[in-house]
Design a protein around this motif. Structure first.
Motif, PDB file in Angstrom:
ATOM      1  N   PRO A 133       0.831  -1.203   0.000  1.00  0.00           N
ATOM      2  CA  PRO A 133       0.000   0.000   0.000  1.00  0.00           C
ATOM      3  C   PRO A 133       0.866   1.254   0.000  1.00  0.00           C
ATOM      4  O   PRO A 133       1.997   1.236   0.500  1.00  0.00           O
ATOM      5  CB  PRO A 133      -0.805  -0.128   1.296  1.00  0.00           C
ATOM      6  CG  PRO A 133       0.029  -0.990   2.182  1.00  0.00           C
ATOM      7  CD  PRO A 133       0.774  -1.925   1.276  1.00  0.00           C
ATOM      8  N   ASP A 178       0.847   3.871   1.787  1.00  0.00           N
ATOM      9  CA  ASP A 178       1.164   4.476   3.086  1.00  0.00           C
ATOM     10  C   ASP A 178       2.027   3.589   3.970  1.00  0.00           C
ATOM     11  O   ASP A 178       2.283   3.928   5.132  1.00  0.00           O
ATOM     12  CB  ASP A 178      -0.125   4.820   3.827  1.00  0.00           C
ATOM     13  CG  ASP A 178      -1.029   3.604   4.036  1.00  0.00           C
ATOM     14  OD1 ASP A 178      -0.779   2.566   3.388  1.00  0.00           O
ATOM     15  OD2 ASP A 178      -1.979   3.696   4.829  1.00  0.00           O
ATOM     16  N   PRO A 208      -1.213  -7.661  -4.815  1.00  0.00           N
ATOM     17  CA  PRO A 208      -1.225  -7.006  -3.500  1.00  0.00           C
ATOM     18  C   PRO A 208      -0.753  -7.949  -2.399  1.00  0.00           C
ATOM     19  O   PRO A 208      -1.109  -9.125  -2.370  1.00  0.00           O
ATOM     20  CB  PRO A 208      -2.697  -6.629  -3.308  1.00  0.00           C
ATOM     21  CG  PRO A 208      -3.258  -6.538  -4.699  1.00  0.00           C
ATOM     22  CD  PRO A 208      -2.529  -7.595  -5.490  1.00  0.00           C
TER      23      PRO A 208
END
Length: 298
Positions: A143, A145, A193
């Motif tokens: 991700p 962040d 992912p």
């Protein structure tokens, strides 16, 4: 002087440009898998390190680019390059590399399977790169962040992590030991992912705020109490992961046997069963190479 193999360099450049088209920032590598360009500051006095602000090439992963013109310039300055590195942690993929090493003697693939079973995740279909030594690099997308640090053997023996500030040797690279390739059928897949449970294992815990110094008449806190507090702060869904991480750190620091009872108590306090707590700590001891024959924490 480095040996120049123009054919190998041309192939490496072609592979690097292809990777850049997929949004992967690249740098040229030597046959030793190191950045091919020497730092322009190698003879300078040691001030704060430069990460490319000077505008000259030779800053390792900080030179990484997806710009074809810039990539050609980098390879033009390093005609001895026979491979390329792919920078991790950069947009758009925020690449995370799971490096399953074979040279350490550990069965890294088995360790990853055990982690997956314990923490209930599966590795999705994604790019898998084969190494000349028989290892594998699994590419996953993180991700935006999350800042995943590089590590060697922290997750389990033989499993190295390539994250922010690190790089992976790209498929098609030629090194001193052979050529990197891809597992059939995975070359054109996008990096999948990273499973949330695995991501939690890869993400370091937040640094605890420094409390005021203890009064001089108070004895110092026993070693490992920060790890116990880390487990006590676990919420549902992260209790097992936090306990496993804390136990691994305890065994790596030589206090696993001493701290295990306190970790068990903390795990029971946050809702794990006695069996779950002992099993998780035993797994941490095994994965860090501290399990003893016939010893069972339960």
């Amino acid at each position: 002087m480095a040996t120049i193999d123009r054919h190998a360099t041309a192939l490496a450049l072609a592979h690097a440009l292809s990777a850049a088209e997929r949004g992967l920032a690249v740098i040229p590598l030597s046959r030793a898998k190191l950045p091919a360009l020497r730092s322009p500051h190698h003879e300078d006095p040691p001030p704060a390190p430069c990460h490319g602000a000077c505008g000259r090439p030779g800053h390792g992963v900080y030179d990484a680019s997806t710009d074809p013109l810039r990539i050609r310039e980098l390879f033009g300055a390093a005609p001895w390059a026979t491979g390329y590195g792919i920078a991790c942690g950069l947009p758009p993929h925020h690449l995370i590399g799971i490096d399953l090493d074979t040279k350490s003697g550990a069965d890294a693939s088995a360790a990853l399977r055990e982690l997956a079973l314990r923490h209930l995740f599966t590795i999705p279909e994604t790019v898998v790169v084969t190494t000349p030594s028989g290892g594998r690099h699994i590419w996953l997308a993180g991700p935006p962040d999350a800042v995943i640090p590089n590590s060697a053997g922290r997750l389990a023996p033989g499993i190295d992590i390539r994250g922010a500030g690190g790089y992976l040797v790209g498929p098609g690279s030629r090194t001193e030991h052979g050529v990197y390739g891809t597992v059939p059928g995975t070359a054109h897949l996008p990096p999948a992912p990273c499973p949330p449970a695995l991501l939690r294992l890869l993400t370091p815990p937040p640094r605890a705020r420094h409390a005021a110094p203890a009064p001089t008449d108070r004895p110092p806190a026993p070693q490992g109490q920060g790890l116990v507090q880390f487990v006590l702060a676990a919420h549902e869904g992260q209790r097992n992961t936090r306990l496993f991480w804390a136990a691994c750190r305890a065994y790596e620091n030589g206090i696993g046997e001493t701290l295990a009872p306190q970790l068990v108590d903390a795990a029971l306090h946050v809702g794990l069963t006695d069996r779950e707590a002992h099993s998780t700590i035993a797994s941490a001891a095994r994965l860090t190479g501290h399990a003893r024959g016939g010893h069972d924490l339960a």
